[in-house]
Design a protein around this motif. Sequence first.
Motif: not given
Length: 541
Positions: A342-343, A478-480, A486-489
Amino acid sequence: MLTDGGAADVTGSPTEKAILSWGLKIGMDFNDVRSKSSVLHVFPFNSEKKRGGVAVQSDTGVHIHWKGAAELVLSSCKSWLSLDGSVQPMGAQKRNEYKKSIEDMAKSSLRCVAFAYCQCDIEKIPKEDIADWKLPEEDLTLLGIVGIKDPCRPGVRSAVQLCKNAGVKVRMVTGDNIETAKAIALECGILDANGVISEPFVIEGKAFREMSEIARGEIADKITVMGRSSPNDKLLLVQALKRKGHVVAVTGDGTNDAPALHEADIGLAMGMSGTEVAKESSDIIILDDDFTSVVKVVRWGRSVYANIQKFIQFQLTVNVAALVINVIAAVSSGDVPLNAVELLWVNLIMDTLGALALATEPPTDNLMKRQPVGRREPLVTNIMWRNLFVQAIYQIAILLIFNFSGKKILRLQNESPDNAEKMKNTFIFNTFVFCQIFNEFNARKPEERNVFKGVTKNHLFMGIVCVTTVFQILIVEFLGKFFKIVRLNWSLWLVSVAIGVVSWPLAYLGKFIPVPVRPLQAYFKPCWKSSRRDEEEGRQG
């Protein structure tokens, strides 16, 4: 020189072209004169003597012709040529008449050039080494004095005013008569008609060069116009100003200007009229020889500097926030909300896309209203530190709250512990990225409250912001697996964006916070100096 069409093609320096064009208008036949005479020796125009000469042989004998600064040539004349062709002695009254004419023309911003000649016995001409022959320059006969108008180009006066508003002092250093220099300076706006037009603001080159180094340093700041100067006078002025800590830019076109162009912090050579030596000694070449282009140089130079500052403010905000969040989280819980992958994505946004977006900001009129930046002024200003701390503190506070109480605030108690932790960290990562995306707008205008002014005109900036947003959506959705997220709502997406949007009003309110004039780094200098002193005393002990 006659072209194929029969029209005369006048070549040479601007002064020579003006004189030759005038000669053609009054009916002079240069080809006829050249066919009946031959040039024996040429003394090129000398910036020290302010004159140039030529020895010509014709059926009537050898004549030495001089052309140069009117008052200097006049001082060498002992006679003058009347309208009927007779040579008359130069009396005191006649000399004063000519001086008065020169002064009147000079006050009308005319460049005064005098023509004179003397006869030379052919026996006195050296048979060998004629190239070293020193042409006679005394006991001349005055042929005439002309005034040449060198009008200011359109836009020069407004360009000079723009420089003044920007804190840039424009000085004129010229070889022209001091009265001509003053008149042109008034016409261009370099001198103010209501101001003081006398020494030391207006000075002759000879008076300046004869001063001591200390005296030159004392009046260098005050000099606005220097007339009858030599190239060395320009160099002396540059050195005096640099010793006082000024950042000096010099324009020039001649070979003799090379030392001053090289000595200056910024040398600006003329591309059309400049010599190769001048161009090689300069840092920038003005292709159109127009002073208004110098203003463009200042404008773009300030724009580049300002864009670097914008990027540094943006980059520091990101790094400070990310570092503090991960360090506090790691120390308190042993886990970090922002992982290495992420960084890396965050750094890609900041180092590449962010730099590209902020570096392409075009110059604005506001840049020319700022005062110049001194040599020793810090790159990171107090205003930048204020903006940085406001945004960094906000991001650190919000994201740490979510790091420690995110599961409860986001209502993730019903999720499995592992999934809830992943959703919380994904939300923190997503919110952190959106804070940077919205803060990128704030970085555009560190000193202005309206950060959206002109944003739609910078298509590259808008494109980069859109591309960054799209990539962030693709990464989260899509790249979790690759990013370990994870996906977020949709509700968590809205909260992430809302937290990012808050940075806009926060930046607006933060700009009401006053900042000290003294640079922040200056407060730490006494501590640094005392520590260095202690180290040195320890070594000596």
